[in-house]
Motif scaffolding. Structure first.
Motif, PDB file in Angstrom:
ATOM      1  N   THR A 636       0.810  -1.229   0.000  1.00  0.00           N
ATOM      2  CA  THR A 636       0.000   0.000   0.000  1.00  0.00           C
ATOM      3  C   THR A 636       0.836   1.269   0.000  1.00  0.00           C
ATOM      4  O   THR A 636       0.293   2.363   0.130  1.00  0.00           O
ATOM      5  CB  THR A 636      -0.917   0.012   1.237  1.00  0.00           C
ATOM      6  N   ALA A 637       2.150   1.153  -0.147  1.00  0.00           N
ATOM      7  CA  ALA A 637       3.013   2.329  -0.202  1.00  0.00           C
ATOM      8  C   ALA A 637       3.755   2.369  -1.532  1.00  0.00           C
ATOM      9  O   ALA A 637       4.078   1.328  -2.116  1.00  0.00           O
ATOM     10  CB  ALA A 637       4.002   2.325   0.957  1.00  0.00           C
ATOM     11  N   SER A 638       3.995   3.584  -2.011  1.00  0.00           N
ATOM     12  CA  SER A 638       4.740   3.779  -3.258  1.00  0.00           C
ATOM     13  C   SER A 638       5.777   4.874  -3.032  1.00  0.00           C
ATOM     14  O   SER A 638       5.535   5.819  -2.279  1.00  0.00           O
ATOM     15  CB  SER A 638       3.792   4.167  -4.387  1.00  0.00           C
ATOM     16  N   VAL A 639       6.939   4.740  -3.712  1.00  0.00           N
ATOM     17  CA  VAL A 639       8.030   5.715  -3.559  1.00  0.00           C
ATOM     18  C   VAL A 639       8.449   6.209  -4.933  1.00  0.00           C
ATOM     19  O   VAL A 639       8.634   5.402  -5.861  1.00  0.00           O
ATOM     20  CB  VAL A 639       9.248   5.093  -2.845  1.00  0.00           C
ATOM     21  N   LEU A 640       8.602   7.525  -5.065  1.00  0.00           N
ATOM     22  CA  LEU A 640       9.177   8.122  -6.273  1.00  0.00           C
ATOM     23  C   LEU A 640      10.544   8.684  -5.881  1.00  0.00           C
ATOM     24  O   LEU A 640      10.655   9.664  -5.156  1.00  0.00           O
ATOM     25  CB  LEU A 640       8.282   9.249  -6.811  1.00  0.00           C
ATOM     26  N   PHE A 641      11.623   8.012  -6.392  1.00  0.00           N
ATOM     27  CA  PHE A 641      12.978   8.459  -6.079  1.00  0.00           C
ATOM     28  C   PHE A 641      13.416   9.606  -6.973  1.00  0.00           C
ATOM     29  O   PHE A 641      14.173  10.476  -6.550  1.00  0.00           O
ATOM     30  CB  PHE A 641      13.977   7.300  -6.248  1.00  0.00           C
ATOM     31  N   ASP A 642      12.920   9.611  -8.211  1.00  0.00           N
ATOM     32  CA  ASP A 642      13.405  10.554  -9.219  1.00  0.00           C
ATOM     33  C   ASP A 642      12.230  11.279  -9.857  1.00  0.00           C
ATOM     34  O   ASP A 642      11.439  10.687 -10.596  1.00  0.00           O
ATOM     35  CB  ASP A 642      14.201   9.814 -10.290  1.00  0.00           C
ATOM     36  N   PRO A 643      12.024  12.585  -9.584  1.00  0.00           N
ATOM     37  CA  PRO A 643      10.896  13.323 -10.156  1.00  0.00           C
ATOM     38  C   PRO A 643      10.948  13.391 -11.686  1.00  0.00           C
ATOM     39  O   PRO A 643       9.925  13.636 -12.328  1.00  0.00           O
ATOM     40  CB  PRO A 643      11.015  14.708  -9.524  1.00  0.00           C
ATOM     41  N   GLU A 644      12.126  13.125 -12.291  1.00  0.00           N
ATOM     42  CA  GLU A 644      12.221  13.126 -13.744  1.00  0.00           C
ATOM     43  C   GLU A 644      11.445  11.950 -14.337  1.00  0.00           C
ATOM     44  O   GLU A 644      11.069  11.961 -15.505  1.00  0.00           O
ATOM     45  CB  GLU A 644      13.694  13.037 -14.177  1.00  0.00           C
ATOM     46  N   ALA A 645      11.200  10.927 -13.496  1.00  0.00           N
ATOM     47  CA  ALA A 645      10.456   9.748 -13.962  1.00  0.00           C
ATOM     48  C   ALA A 645       8.997   9.816 -13.536  1.00  0.00           C
ATOM     49  O   ALA A 645       8.304   8.788 -13.471  1.00  0.00           O
ATOM     50  CB  ALA A 645      11.104   8.475 -13.418  1.00  0.00           C
ATOM     51  N   ALA A 646       8.494  11.049 -13.268  1.00  0.00           N
ATOM     52  CA  ALA A 646       7.143  11.200 -12.745  1.00  0.00           C
ATOM     53  C   ALA A 646       6.086  10.649 -13.696  1.00  0.00           C
ATOM     54  O   ALA A 646       5.127   9.997 -13.284  1.00  0.00           O
ATOM     55  CB  ALA A 646       6.867  12.664 -12.421  1.00  0.00           C
ATOM     56  N   ASP A 647       6.228  10.930 -15.027  1.00  0.00           N
ATOM     57  CA  ASP A 647       5.221  10.465 -15.984  1.00  0.00           C
ATOM     58  C   ASP A 647       5.144   8.941 -15.998  1.00  0.00           C
ATOM     59  O   ASP A 647       4.047   8.355 -15.994  1.00  0.00           O
ATOM     60  CB  ASP A 647       5.543  10.986 -17.387  1.00  0.00           C
ATOM     61  N   GLU A 648       6.306   8.293 -15.991  1.00  0.00           N
ATOM     62  CA  GLU A 648       6.325   6.835 -15.981  1.00  0.00           C
ATOM     63  C   GLU A 648       5.742   6.299 -14.673  1.00  0.00           C
ATOM     64  O   GLU A 648       5.031   5.288 -14.644  1.00  0.00           O
ATOM     65  CB  GLU A 648       7.768   6.351 -16.166  1.00  0.00           C
ATOM     66  N   TRP A 649       6.044   6.998 -13.576  1.00  0.00           N
ATOM     67  CA  TRP A 649       5.502   6.603 -12.256  1.00  0.00           C
ATOM     68  C   TRP A 649       3.979   6.697 -12.249  1.00  0.00           C
ATOM     69  O   TRP A 649       3.288   5.782 -11.789  1.00  0.00           O
ATOM     70  CB  TRP A 649       6.125   7.506 -11.200  1.00  0.00           C
ATOM     71  N   LEU A 650       3.463   7.803 -12.809  1.00  0.00           N
ATOM     72  CA  LEU A 650       2.012   7.986 -12.842  1.00  0.00           C
ATOM     73  C   LEU A 650       1.336   6.921 -13.699  1.00  0.00           C
ATOM     74  O   LEU A 650       0.257   6.413 -13.363  1.00  0.00           O
ATOM     75  CB  LEU A 650       1.671   9.384 -13.367  1.00  0.00           C
ATOM     76  N   GLN A 651       1.969   6.552 -14.808  1.00  0.00           N
ATOM     77  CA  GLN A 651       1.399   5.499 -15.657  1.00  0.00           C
ATOM     78  C   GLN A 651       1.358   4.166 -14.906  1.00  0.00           C
ATOM     79  O   GLN A 651       0.405   3.403 -15.025  1.00  0.00           O
ATOM     80  CB  GLN A 651       2.213   5.364 -16.939  1.00  0.00           C
ATOM     81  N   SER A 652       2.386   3.903 -14.114  1.00  0.00           N
ATOM     82  CA  SER A 652       2.414   2.659 -13.341  1.00  0.00           C
ATOM     83  C   SER A 652       1.366   2.665 -12.220  1.00  0.00           C
ATOM     84  O   SER A 652       0.862   1.611 -11.815  1.00  0.00           O
ATOM     85  CB  SER A 652       3.800   2.449 -12.723  1.00  0.00           C
ATOM     86  N   LEU A 653       1.036   3.865 -11.716  1.00  0.00           N
ATOM     87  CA  LEU A 653       0.035   3.959 -10.655  1.00  0.00           C
ATOM     88  C   LEU A 653      -1.388   3.795 -11.174  1.00  0.00           C
ATOM     89  O   LEU A 653      -2.301   3.541 -10.385  1.00  0.00           O
ATOM     90  CB  LEU A 653       0.147   5.320  -9.942  1.00  0.00           C
ATOM     91  N   ASP A 654      -1.586   3.920 -12.472  1.00  0.00           N
ATOM     92  CA  ASP A 654      -2.925   3.845 -13.052  1.00  0.00           C
ATOM     93  C   ASP A 654      -3.585   2.519 -12.656  1.00  0.00           C
ATOM     94  O   ASP A 654      -3.065   1.443 -12.931  1.00  0.00           O
ATOM     95  CB  ASP A 654      -2.833   3.960 -14.569  1.00  0.00           C
ATOM     96  N   GLY A 655      -4.728   2.607 -11.980  1.00  0.00           N
ATOM     97  CA  GLY A 655      -5.464   1.409 -11.577  1.00  0.00           C
ATOM     98  C   GLY A 655      -5.042   0.844 -10.241  1.00  0.00           C
ATOM     99  O   GLY A 655      -5.631  -0.140  -9.762  1.00  0.00           O
TER     100      GLY A 655
END
Length: 820
Positions: A636-655
């Motif tokens: 139930t937790a997610s971590v974003l280490f690199d804000p440059e990868a935000a778009d890819e992170w958001l796509q992975s969070l979809d659903g």
């Protein structure tokens, strides 16, 4: 048997009277089942009536002197003469060959009613609580339960949907009396006395049950359950009985050298078409059914609401222009007020809104600002919304139920259990594995100590009652039989502390029902208190004695407290009821800004693992290679280490709606806030289920009236002097609803909310005219000895109104012989 028949015939030939007596006794013995339950009837059963005035011809006992605890004279005397000036009575001993007389002060006598005596019952109101508008009144009747049952054969014959009784368990611990004596453990007739007492009352109760569909529920423990089962089978051959075992004391009741008892038993007798309606509660936790916190078997699965916003492939406006349209939302009510039309291929849209307006327009705009599309076409969405299968969340994200869930709703596999704060439906999945209750019940909410004794103390602090039932145990039992009967009548003629009435009120609160409960109890004072009061010179009938009785001290104040939500001292009752229901609530997801470190610092897997080690429930093994973020379907937790990868992170969070905590490494707060908003827009609101709170202090929208059973004289009944005493009986028969006619109408007729009384047949025309204009009238009582006039008036009554004849003396209507 044939030999006995021949001998009886010879006896009749020599002595007809003796032969007839022998024949009668033989028939009684031969009627008993050879393998059935045989016991002594111990007739006559007698009960003392301390509140009843002494009258000439009464049977009485002589009370012991005030201040003594010894038992008084148990012989029966008849009052031959009353000397009003001296306040004494001349008595003659009954049942003796030689005449014995004495003169005793009226204050030292108590009236005794034997099982075979004729009684003329009435009711006197001793108070009421009105919080339920036009709902029917619950009734609490203080009186000997056999006599009250006989009176109810006039008001409720064949009308009772459920009888729930918790009779004395015959433990030998002074828990009940027979003929004014406590039945002790060493009484050799203990079991047959109990059976005789139960048989007489059950036979009358049988007349009250609706033969088409009703249930008789009797709770008992191990001391009498075998005999009770046989008794029920013999008395009610037309019914089907089933016994369940229910855990009421998980801590156990110690039996030296024996197993510790934790359960008692419930006999359920099904009459007519009566069935146990599945409630989705198995009543026991098994390996397949975990138990939730309120003690109920888990019976729900999460209903998934999906975002209306299309994600993944084919998620652009260009891919489906017909699914690109505006939805207007009222920001205060969170209601959709308009569903717009697609603007057409290539046509621009406007985002301008009036800042002072309560309305906002939602377009399917993706997190990167590009034009996306909805999951449903306009017409389909409107239909889904209309049927309560779409909703607007706290952040104005729109979610809906997919086709599979909508199909389950139509099949009844998903049911609506309530509404949220904005009026949107709350759904729950009914799981088939717990659809039917088992015959062994084990629920924490049935603990008699916690939800019986402790709960009762909250309603009437400082007042003790031995072994009250768990409120939720009684409620759960009744629910199986009256869940689909919102207007059911429930009777409890061993009502004790009033738990059954309390449970019926909770059932009404649960589904908006108008069920009513008739509670019958006496005003017996507990044995320990009796000794103390007698030493103070008090006796039954004294005001200071009667205020400590069960009805006055426990039953009435408990039911009043349940309705008002306040103790007898007027203090709000603390705590919440268990509700069995959960509600969906939106809760914000948690966002943690890790702005104290630069993203460049996490340039190795080891450093990333060091950060993950600080996050509860997130294993370091999720850090693989040069990952820029962590998104896991199992955590139930997610971590974003690199804000440059935000778009890819958001796509992975979809659903990934299950993720609740987000750790974002970014130096600036503005960038953090933007990512936070994008995640909220992507995943929509987080929905959690929690138990619905129902504060006890809110009380119930219910009505209750309290009565005491009276014993009228033939003279007062014959000469219309007792109408105010039978008025409540007429009102009860008409449904115990609305106003009551307490006096004989001076105009010859009167109409209340649910019934009318015509006491002068010459006034039939205006009476019938009024009935034609009135709504909700059920019964018309017509007072006449003339059968032809009664029939003529009955034919003129409006359709749907039941004519009931009252004889002018009322004697025929309101006299009952105890031995009938």
């Amino acid at each position: 048997m044939s030999r006995l028949t021949d001998l009886i015939a010879k006896a009749k030939a020599k002595d007809s009277v003796l032969g007839a007596e022998l024949d009668r006794e033989f028939k009684i013995l031969s009627s008993r089942l050879p393998f059935g339950l045989n016991f002594e009837r111990h007739s006559p059963e007698a009960v003392e009536l301390p509140l009843r005035p002494i009258r000439k011809g009464d049977k009485v006992r002589v009370l012991p002197e005030r201040g003594t605890t010894r038992k008084g004279d148990q012989r029966l005397w008849q009052v031959k003469t009353i000397h009003k000036a001296k306040k004494t009575a001349d008595l003659e001993l009954l049942g003796t060959a030689e005449v014995e007389t004495q003169t005793v002060a009226l204050d030292d006598l108590v009236v005794v009613a034997e099982f075979r005596d004729t009684i003329y019952p009435g009711l006197v109101s001793t108070g009421r609580v009105s919080h339920g508008g036009d709902k029917p009144f619950h009734s609490v009747i203080n009186g000997e339960n056999y006599h009250v049952l006989k009176a109810l054969t006039y008001t409720h014959r064949g009308k009772v949907d459920a009888i729930y009784i918790d009779p004395p368990y015959n433990s030998g611990a002074k828990d009940w009396k027979y003929n004014n004596d406590y039945v002790e453990k060493d009484d050799s007739y203990r079991h047959s006395k109990w059976l005789a007492m139960m048989e007489r009352r059950l036979l009358v109760a049988r007349e009250l049950l609706n033969p088409a569909s009703s249930v008789l529920i009797v709770t008992i423990d191990e001391k009498e359950y075998l005999r009770l089962g046989l008794l029920l089978e013999q008395l009610f051959p037309e019914a089907t009985f089933q016994m369940t075992s229910t855990v009421i004391a998980p801590q156990g009741s110690q039996r030296p050298g024996r197993f510790s008892r934790i359960e008692e038993y419930i006999f359920c007798g099904f009459f007519g078409e009566s069935i146990a309606v599945p409630t989705g509660d198995a009543m026991i936790a098994t390996t397949d059914d975990s138990e939730n916190e309120d003690g109920g078997a888990a019976r729900e699965e999460k209903v998934t609401w999906d975002s209306l916003m299309r994600r993944g492939t084919d998620a652009t406006r260009a891919s489906r222009e017909d699914m690109f349209y505006p939805i207007t939302i009222d920001k205060k009510t969170r209601k959709v007020v308009e569903v717009g039309y697609p603007p057409g291929t290539g046509n621009p849209i406007s985002f301008e809104e009036d800042p002072d307006s309560n309305l906002m327009v939602k377009w399917p705009i993706r997190t990167d600002g590009s034009e996306g599309r909805w999951q449903l076409g306009r017409d389909t969405f409107e239909n889904v919304l209309k049927n309560g299968m779409a909703r607007v969340g706290r952040s104005y994200a729109i979610t809906y139920l997919k086709g599979g869930a909508r199909s389950q709703i139509e099949k009844g596999e998903i049911v609506e259990t309530g509404k949220d704060d904005y009026g949107y439906p709350i759904y729950q999945v009914m799981t088939s594995s717990v659809a039917w209750p088992r015959t062994v019940w084990n629920k924490r909410s049935h603990n008699a100590s916690v939800y019986g004794s402790t709960l009762l103390r909250a309603f009437i602090p400082g007042r003790k009652f031995p072994f009250p039932k768990s409120l939720y145990a009684v409620e759960d039992t009744l629910r199986f039989f009256v869940a689909n009967k919102p207007d059911a009548v429930i009777l409890d003629f061993f009502s004790g502390s009033g738990t059954t009435a309390h449970a019926v009120m909770r059932l009404n609160k649960e589904d908006g029902g108008r069920r009513q409960c008739i509670s019958v109890t006496n005003n017996e004072v507990a044995s320990d208190e009796q000794k103390m009061l007698r030493e103070q010179g008090l006796r039954p009938g004294d005001v200071e004695w009667e205020k400590w009785g069960i009805c006055e001290h426990i039953t009435k104040p408990r039911i009043a407290a349940a309705i008002t939500g306040k103790t007898p001292d007027g203090e709000p009752i603390e705590g919440d009821y268990l509700t069995r229901r959960t509600v969906e609530k939106e809760t914000p997801r948690r966002f943690i800004h890790l702005g104290f470190v630069e993203p460049a610092m996490f340039d190795t897997a080891t450093k990333k693992k060091q950060l993950v080690a600080l996050i509860d429930g997130l294993p370091q093994s999720l850090v693989r290679g040069s990952c820029h973020f962590i998104v896991s379907e199992d955590h139930t937790a997610s971590v974003l280490f690199d804000p440059e990868a935000a778009d890819e992170w958001l796509q992975s969070l979809d659903g990934q709606e299950h993720i609740t905590d987000f750790y974002i490494v970014t130096p600036g707060k503005r960038g953090f806030d933007q990512l936070k908003e994008q995640v909220i827009g992507l995943l929509g609101p987080m929905i959690v289920r929690e138990e619905e709170k129902l504060p006890i202090s809110e009380g119930f929208e219910e009505n209750a009236e309290f009565f005491t059973l009276t014993y009228e004289t033939p003279v007062s009944v014959n000469y219309n002097l007792a109408f105010n005493r039978i008025a409540p009986l007429l009102w009860l028969r008409a449904g115990a609803q609305g106003s009551r006619i307490d006096k004989l109408p001076a105009d010859g007729w009167a109409v209340a909310d649910a019934y009318g009384v015509l006491n002068n047949v010459d006034a039939a025309t205006p009476f019938i005219k009024t009935l034609n204009k009135a709504a909700g009238i059920r019964i018309a009582y017509i007072v006449t000895d003339d059968d032809r006039r009664f029939q003529a008036i009955a034919k003129r009554l409006p359709d749907g109104i039941e004519p009931v004849r009252l004889y002018e003396s009322y004697l025929t209507n309101f006299s009952f012989t105890n031995g009938e």
